[in-house]
Design a protein around this motif. Structure first.
Motif, PDB file in Angstrom:
ATOM      1  N   LEU A   3      -8.422   1.253  -5.076  1.00 27.59           N
ATOM      2  CA  LEU A   3      -7.667   0.137  -4.537  1.00 27.59           C
ATOM      3  C   LEU A   3      -7.158   0.435  -3.129  1.00 27.59           C
ATOM      4  CD1 LEU A   3      -6.350  -2.629  -4.993  1.00 27.59           C
ATOM      5  CD2 LEU A   3      -4.403  -1.454  -6.025  1.00 27.59           C
ATOM      6  N   LEU A   7      -7.898  -2.220  -0.291  1.00 25.61           N
ATOM      7  CA  LEU A   7      -6.812  -2.908   0.394  1.00 25.61           C
ATOM      8  C   LEU A   7      -6.841  -2.623   1.893  1.00 25.61           C
ATOM      9  CD1 LEU A   7      -4.382  -4.712  -0.036  1.00 25.61           C
ATOM     10  CD2 LEU A   7      -2.999  -2.686  -0.466  1.00 25.61           C
ATOM     11  N   SER A 195      -1.245   0.178   2.762  1.00 22.65           N
ATOM     12  CA  SER A 195      -1.992   0.447   1.537  1.00 22.65           C
ATOM     13  C   SER A 195      -1.464   1.690   0.839  1.00 22.65           C
ATOM     14  CB  SER A 195      -3.484   0.631   1.861  1.00 22.65           C
ATOM     15  OG  SER A 195      -4.008  -0.527   2.461  1.00 22.65           O
ATOM     16  N   THR A 199      -0.117   1.509  -2.890  1.00 23.27           N
ATOM     17  CA  THR A 199      -0.851   2.248  -3.921  1.00 23.27           C
ATOM     18  C   THR A 199      -0.087   3.465  -4.417  1.00 23.27           C
ATOM     19  OG1 THR A 199      -2.045   3.456  -2.168  1.00 23.27           O
ATOM     20  CG2 THR A 199      -3.099   1.489  -3.086  1.00 23.27           C
TER      21      THR A 199
END
Length: 474
Positions: A3, A7, A195, A199
């Motif tokens: 992810l 992202l 990000s 995350t």
């Protein structure tokens, strides 16, 4: 793809798309502004020419117009030519010096989207001649201005205007390209930072969820902020706290139930023992029933004892009674204890303690209990004519004990759940085990600050092992 990278890439694409869209509209606005500027300049020239025509007419001085147009050709590069009609037809006006468009022509530069080809050398030669002598497909815009007696024509140099627009837009393109690259770098840095921030919180939430999944209820994570991730973290913390309460209730319930079962089970075993010792003449059927009652009561009593031990360990009430003891001697005693059972099953029991010498701190009773579960399981699954091996050796500052059998082995996906409470393999369930022995062994080994595991034996079958440090801080 993780992810974090998804992202970051999405944010970078959004920033690049926004920058390209902004650049496109900015260039369109610049182009429109340049065209508007040219029109204003042309309008000023036309207005000035109209005024000078009127003044020359009032003053009856046509040379005033000739001088004015001649100065315009010499100073205004956007003019390609001029003609004057003083009542005898249009005649071209010559500049007093080299025309400004030939002295200061902007360097031609191609536009990125293709606004048409640049004028060739032939076109440039034609543009230097008078308007009457020009020919070819490229036509310059001509504006005709009239007064009562006089008239003038102004021809604008389309090629010059085009090249000027191109030169200015090329400079805009250059500056926008530099700005676009700088914005990409800034956007990439900001995207990676954002990000990472998002995350990182999701990773903490994932780690806490894994801890709860492994049975470590009560795990919490930081839940600052008011966004969706913070709200999810608070919900997770509430769930984890509730699971911890339920786990405590379950442990208390199991502890209470098992504790209450010990007394009646002990009474049943004692009463059956008294009946068997009685001098009464029991029939064979009655003796078989009493033996079965005693066996099942003993089995259930052992189950209750293991449950109580596990409950004590989980609640932190099981304490180690450490003493200096020779682990090799403990293993030899255990092998002697299981010798008769192995012989009865036709299984060969071997011991190798050549690499294990010298005393160490350990709880003899609990260590024996843990090792007993491993050896008992190995004998249970090893068929007649096969072998069960027990070995112990010092691996650095750790004691490593291995129990190897030649049974059916363990599937890799079954290893993880073997050491959980009631965890069994498919074959173990067929042997009617309780599924508590390995869980208790794991708890005992971890009390000794060690670790336990299982896998496939090199020669086939299963290999169970545990490691405990040689020196344990009490």
């Amino acid at each position: 793809m993780k992810l974090y990278y998804k992202l970051s890439a999405a944010l970078l694409v959004i920033a690049a798309t926004a920058s390209l869209a902004l650049s496109f509209f900015f260039i369109k606005f610049q182009e429109r502004e340049l065209v508007r500027t040219h029109k204003e300049r042309a309008a000023l020239l036309i207005s000035g020419t109209r005024d000078i025509l009127s003044e020359a007419e009032l003053a009856a001085d046509p040379l005033m117009v000739v001088d004015y147009l001649s100065d315009l050709l010499s100073s205004r590069p956007e003019l390609a030519g001029a003609e004057l009609d003083l009542g005898r037809g249009f005649r071209p006006i010559k500049p007093r010096r080299t025309p400004a468009r030939l002295r200061r022509a902007p360097p031609p530069a191609p536009l990125f989207w293709g606004r048409g080809k640049l004028p060739s050398e032939k076109d440039k030669i034609i543009n230097r001649t008078s308007p009457a002598k020009r020919a070819g497909p490229a036509k310059n815009p001509v504006e005709e201005i009239h007064s009562l007696k006089y008239a003038a024509r102004l021809e604008f140099d389309a090629a010059y205007l085009e090249s000027e627009v191109r030169a200015r837009l090329t400079a805009v393109y250059r500056d926008l390209s530099i700005a676009f690259l700088c914005s990409l770098f800034v956007s990439a840095g900001a995207g990676f930072a954002l990000s990472y921030h998002l995350t990182r919180r999701l990773k903490r939430l994932s780690a806490a969820a894994s801890a709860v999944g492994e049975g470590r209820f009560g795990a919490e994570i930081e839940a600052r902020g008011s966004d969706e991730i913070a709200e999810l973290a608070r919900t997770f913390n509430a769930m984890s706290a509730r699971l911890l309460e339920l786990e405590a209730m379950k442990k208390n319930f199991i502890s209470s139930i098992t504790h209450e079962l010990r007394s009646p089970l002990g009474a049943i075993e004692s009463y059956v023992e008294l009946l068997l010792r009685d001098g009464r003449a029991w029939t064979r059927r009655e003796l078989s029933d009493l033996a079965r009652i005693k066996t099942n009561a003993s089995r259930l009593s052992n189950f209750v004892t293991v449950m109580l031990d596990l409950a004590k360990i989980e609640r932190g009430k099981m304490e180690l009674r450490l003493s200096n003891y020779e682990p090799g001697a403990l293993i030899e005693d255990l092998a002697a204890f299981f010798g008769s059972e192995a012989a009865k099953k036709g299984v060969k029991l071997t011991v190798d303690i050549s690499g294990c010498r010298g005393p160490m701190l350990l709880d003899r009773e609990l260590t024996t209990h843990a090792l007993t579960n491993l050896v008992s399981n190995a004998l249970k699954f090893t068929p007649a004519g096969k072998e069960v091996g027990i070995s112990a050796f010092m691996d650095g500052e750790k004691l490593r004990v291995e129990v190897r059998d030649e049974g059916p082995g363990i599937e890799p996906e079954e290893i993880k759940g073997l050491f959980s409470v009631f965890g069994q393999t498919a074959r173990g369930a067929q042997k009617k085990g309780t599924g508590l022995g390995l869980a208790l062994s794991k708890a005992i080994v971890e009390l000794h600050k060690g670790r336990i595991g299982a896998g496939a034996a090199p020669e086939g079958g299963a290999l169970f092992w545990f490691e405990v440090p040689r020196n344990i801080n009490p």
